[in-house]
Design a protein around this motif. Sequence first.
Motif, PDB file in Angstrom:
ATOM      1  N   ALA A 348       0.867  -1.180   0.000  1.00  0.00           N
ATOM      2  CA  ALA A 348       0.000   0.000   0.000  1.00  0.00           C
ATOM      3  C   ALA A 348       0.901   1.226   0.000  1.00  0.00           C
ATOM      4  O   ALA A 348       1.063   1.915   1.001  1.00  0.00           O
ATOM      5  CB  ALA A 348      -0.911  -0.008   1.220  1.00  0.00           C
ATOM      6  N   SER A 358       0.238   4.503   1.663  1.00  0.00           N
ATOM      7  CA  SER A 358      -1.114   4.905   1.288  1.00  0.00           C
ATOM      8  C   SER A 358      -2.126   4.109   2.098  1.00  0.00           C
ATOM      9  O   SER A 358      -2.742   3.185   1.587  1.00  0.00           O
ATOM     10  CB  SER A 358      -1.300   4.672  -0.225  1.00  0.00           C
ATOM     11  N   PRO A 359      -2.277   4.462   3.372  1.00  0.00           N
ATOM     12  CA  PRO A 359      -3.242   3.727   4.188  1.00  0.00           C
ATOM     13  C   PRO A 359      -4.672   4.128   3.812  1.00  0.00           C
ATOM     14  O   PRO A 359      -4.873   5.081   3.071  1.00  0.00           O
ATOM     15  CB  PRO A 359      -2.911   4.171   5.606  1.00  0.00           C
ATOM     16  N   GLU A 363     -11.522  -0.161  -1.026  1.00  0.00           N
ATOM     17  CA  GLU A 363     -12.893  -0.063  -1.520  1.00  0.00           C
ATOM     18  C   GLU A 363     -13.243  -1.245  -2.408  1.00  0.00           C
ATOM     19  O   GLU A 363     -14.380  -1.654  -2.508  1.00  0.00           O
ATOM     20  CB  GLU A 363     -13.072   1.242  -2.321  1.00  0.00           C
ATOM     21  N   ARG A 364     -12.230  -1.737  -3.108  1.00  0.00           N
ATOM     22  CA  ARG A 364     -12.491  -2.867  -3.992  1.00  0.00           C
ATOM     23  C   ARG A 364     -11.261  -3.754  -4.037  1.00  0.00           C
ATOM     24  O   ARG A 364     -10.133  -3.243  -4.079  1.00  0.00           O
ATOM     25  CB  ARG A 364     -12.810  -2.363  -5.398  1.00  0.00           C
ATOM     26  N   ARG A 366     -10.201  -7.174  -6.220  1.00  0.00           N
ATOM     27  CA  ARG A 366     -10.427  -8.321  -7.093  1.00  0.00           C
ATOM     28  C   ARG A 366      -9.078  -8.963  -7.348  1.00  0.00           C
ATOM     29  O   ARG A 366      -8.203  -8.380  -7.984  1.00  0.00           O
ATOM     30  CB  ARG A 366     -11.064  -7.933  -8.423  1.00  0.00           C
ATOM     31  N   VAL A 385      -6.429  -0.437   5.755  1.00  0.00           N
ATOM     32  CA  VAL A 385      -4.981  -0.587   5.852  1.00  0.00           C
ATOM     33  C   VAL A 385      -4.498   0.406   6.891  1.00  0.00           C
ATOM     34  O   VAL A 385      -4.665   1.614   6.737  1.00  0.00           O
ATOM     35  CB  VAL A 385      -4.299  -0.326   4.495  1.00  0.00           C
ATOM     36  N   ARG A 418      -7.505  -5.826  -9.202  1.00  0.00           N
ATOM     37  CA  ARG A 418      -7.943  -4.474  -8.870  1.00  0.00           C
ATOM     38  C   ARG A 418      -7.868  -4.291  -7.362  1.00  0.00           C
ATOM     39  O   ARG A 418      -8.460  -5.053  -6.618  1.00  0.00           O
ATOM     40  CB  ARG A 418      -9.393  -4.232  -9.292  1.00  0.00           C
ATOM     41  N   GLU A 420      -8.572  -1.033  -5.063  1.00  0.00           N
ATOM     42  CA  GLU A 420      -8.990   0.363  -5.178  1.00  0.00           C
ATOM     43  C   GLU A 420      -9.263   0.988  -3.821  1.00  0.00           C
ATOM     44  O   GLU A 420      -9.522   0.299  -2.850  1.00  0.00           O
ATOM     45  CB  GLU A 420     -10.237   0.444  -6.071  1.00  0.00           C
ATOM     46  N   GLY A 421      -9.190   2.306  -3.797  1.00  0.00           N
ATOM     47  CA  GLY A 421      -9.399   3.049  -2.556  1.00  0.00           C
ATOM     48  C   GLY A 421      -8.071   3.489  -1.953  1.00  0.00           C
ATOM     49  O   GLY A 421      -8.009   4.465  -1.219  1.00  0.00           O
ATOM     50  N   ILE A 422      -7.020   2.761  -2.240  1.00  0.00           N
ATOM     51  CA  ILE A 422      -5.678   3.122  -1.790  1.00  0.00           C
ATOM     52  C   ILE A 422      -4.743   2.986  -2.994  1.00  0.00           C
ATOM     53  O   ILE A 422      -5.099   2.361  -3.984  1.00  0.00           O
ATOM     54  CB  ILE A 422      -5.168   2.180  -0.668  1.00  0.00           C
ATOM     55  N   ARG A 423      -3.566   3.571  -2.880  1.00  0.00           N
ATOM     56  CA  ARG A 423      -2.585   3.378  -3.951  1.00  0.00           C
ATOM     57  C   ARG A 423      -1.728   2.163  -3.627  1.00  0.00           C
ATOM     58  O   ARG A 423      -1.431   1.896  -2.468  1.00  0.00           O
ATOM     59  CB  ARG A 423      -1.714   4.618  -4.111  1.00  0.00           C
TER      60      ARG A 423
ATOM     61  N   ARG B  62     -15.714   6.369  -8.284  1.00  0.00           N
ATOM     62  CA  ARG B  62     -16.277   6.716  -6.970  1.00  0.00           C
ATOM     63  C   ARG B  62     -16.339   8.213  -6.804  1.00  0.00           C
ATOM     64  O   ARG B  62     -15.321   8.886  -6.982  1.00  0.00           O
ATOM     65  CB  ARG B  62     -15.398   6.161  -5.850  1.00  0.00           C
ATOM     66  N   MET B 136       2.773   4.996   9.089  1.00  0.00           N
ATOM     67  CA  MET B 136       3.290   3.668   8.775  1.00  0.00           C
ATOM     68  C   MET B 136       4.781   3.576   9.089  1.00  0.00           C
ATOM     69  O   MET B 136       5.557   3.028   8.324  1.00  0.00           O
ATOM     70  CB  MET B 136       3.042   3.320   7.315  1.00  0.00           C
TER      71      MET B 136
END
Lengths: 511, 171
Positions: A348, A358-359, A363-364, A366, A385, A418, A420-423, B62, B136
Motif C-alpha cells: 500500500a 497509502s493507508p 474499496e475494492r 479483485r 490498511v 484491482r 482500489e481506494g488506496i494506492r 467513486r 506507517m
Amino acid sequence: MVASETRRFSKVLIANRGEIAVRIIRGLRELGIRAATIFSDADRRSLPVLLSDEAYPIGPAPSLESYLRAEAIVELALEIGADAIHPGYGFLAERAEFARQVEKAGLELIGPPSTAIAAMGSKLESRRLMIEAGVPVVPGGEGALADLDEATALAESIGYPLMLKASAGGGGKGMRLLREPGELAAAFRATRSEAAASFGDDSVYIEKYIERPRHVEIQVLADQHGTVVSLGERECSLQRRHQKVVEEAPSSVVSPELRARMGEAAVRAAQAVGYTNAGTVEFLLDPSGEFYFLEMNTRLQVEHPVTEMVTGIDLVRWQIAVAQGEPLAPELRSIEPRGHAFEVRLYAEDPFRGFVPSPGKIERLRLPEGPGVRNDCGVYEGDEVSIHYDPMLGKLIVWGRDRREALLRLRRALEEIRIEGIRTTVPLYRALVDDPDFVAGSLDIEMLDRKLGSGELEPAHVSQLADLPLIAAALEHGLRQARASATPAPAGGRRGHWREAGRHEALRGRR
Amino acid sequence: MKLIVRRAGERPGDGTWVELRRAGDEFEVRIGERVYHLDRVETNGSIRSFLIDGDQHELSIRPEGEHSYVVSGSGGMEVVEVLDPLTHLAEQSRADAGSAAAHRVTAYMPGRVVAVLVQEGDQVIAGQGVVVLEAMKMENEIQAESSGIVERILVEAGQPVEGGDALFEIG
C-alpha cells in the motif's frame, strides 16, 4: 545434538499478523492443528482473526505494545495450552531472546534454536563462522585499518575495485569506491576525517567492491536429526532501497552446477550454527559467477512461495513437521526446480511518489484467478490498511512451465487485479513486465532504483483510452445530477433526456 | 449536456469541454475534437463497463465530494473533477483577476506531525519541506507545492492528523 522425540502439536499460537498469519493458519489447518492468533486493537477485524480458530487481544495498536510483547505472548501460549509458537517473519521472528523465552517455557518455537538466531544475528560473529566453515564471504572488511601502509597492503591482496568504508557509517554514508591503487591515499585521508566529523569515529576498513551484483538466496530446510537440504535459489535482485519487491525462482543466471555449489555452501552455513527448521542464506552473485555470503535469515521468508511453486514443497508444512521432531523425507535431498515462478509484493504505497505509504479503506479487491496463479493475501475488500504496520497487503505469485510463460501469466494476472481506494505498487509491476531488461532477466540490485530515478519506468495510463477516465467521470456526474432531480418529481418539473436517462440507468443498475 | 472536466493537478480555469448526448441506448460524447459512441452499464457498486466500437473497458468510479471522481482502471487511478459551465466561468474570472487564493496543503494520509520546519511569514520555494508527517513508521516531508509566503500553519508537532486535514497555506 540430542534428537527429540516426534510429537504431535494440537494447537499453535501465531505471533504475527497480516498475510503471513493467514499463510500459517492455512498450513496448520491442513494438518488438523488448531490455529490461535493474537491481535492488536487495530486488528480485531483483520483477516487472520476471521480465519483463526482462537484469537486473543494482545494490546494497543503500536507494535511495541502488542506484537512485540515477547513475555506476554509466551504467557498467553502457556495459558491457552498451545504446544508451539510460529513467529512468522518480522516482529519477534529473529530475536534470539524471544526464542530463549519460548524454549525456557518448555514450548516449541517453529523456527531455529535461539543459539542459531544469535550467531547469525551478529555480523562479525557470523562472518567469522562462515570463513571457518568455508563459505565464501566478501574479501576484506575485517576490522579497522591502523594506517595507510596497512590499507595499501590489504588493498593489494584483495585487488581493485574496492570499497573504503567508515566503520560507523551505513546506509550509503561514509563510503568511497576505489578503482585503482592511485586513489587510495587521498581517499583514505578524506574518509577518515569525514568519518571523524560525521560519526565521531575515524576507523575505516576496506572490502572488495562487487560490481552490479545480483541478490540470489538459497532456501534450506534442516531437521532435528542432523539433515540439512538445499531447495534451490531465489532471485531477489529487484529491490527498492534494499527492500525486495519482485522475486523469482529459479534465477535465469544460475546453472545446475552453480546451484549445486551455492546449495552446498548454504548447507555448510546452516550446519555451522546448528540450524534447524526453514532458513535462507543470502548471497551476492557477481557477473562472473562468484558468490559471497551476505547474511542468513533465520526464519520463513516473505518470498517463500516461489520456492514452493517450483519445488512442490509446502515449506510451512515442513516447518511444522521439523518442529514436531520429524525427519526430512529422503526425496527432499534431490530437488530440482520445475518450471518458473514470480512473486510481486503488493504494498500500500505509491511507487511513483517515492513509495509514500497509502493507508485507508480498500474499496475494492479483485484478485486474479485461473491457471498458475496464487494469492497470499492478508486483507479483504472493505478492510482498513492501518498506519501502524508494514504496508504489505499480500503477494501475487504465478507459475509457468518456463520463464516466458510465467511472465505472460504475470502480465495477465496484473491486468485482472484491482485494488482500489488506496494506492498500491501494482502500476509499477505493470510497467515492469514490459521493461526490456526485466523481460530479458538481466537484473542487478540497483536496477529498480536506477530505472525509477531516470523515469525509465513510468505509470501506465488508467485506461488504454486516455479520454475515457474524463468521459466516464463526466457521464457519472451527468447521470448523478439527473438522478437527483428525477427522485422527488417536482410538480411541473422539467422532463428532459437526462431525467429519463437517469431513471433508465437507475433501473439498469438495479437489474 | 455540456460539462468541463479536468484531471487532478490541472489549474483552476483549465479544463476540457465534454458534450454528452443520449443516442438511443448509447451515449454520444464529444471531447475536444473527438466523438465517441459508447455503451455504458453499471455492474456492481462502482464498477462500470464501457463498449466503444466493440472494445470493452472496465473502470471503477467513486464520487469524492460534489465534483470529484476517483477513476480506477487496470493502470492505476486518477482523480477527475467535473464542473458545470457556470462554476467553471466563475473560476476562470477569478483566475484572470489574479486573486489566486492562498494555496492550502493537506495531509494525504492519516498520521502524526513530527515537526514543523518553518514559521508563519517565512518565504519558501517550491519543493521545500514545511511539515514532517509520520505514518506507517516512515517519516515523510510534506513540501510546498509552489513558492510563496507561508501564510498560516494549521498544525503543531505531536498532533495527530487525518487524511485531508489542512496542514498549511502558502500565499
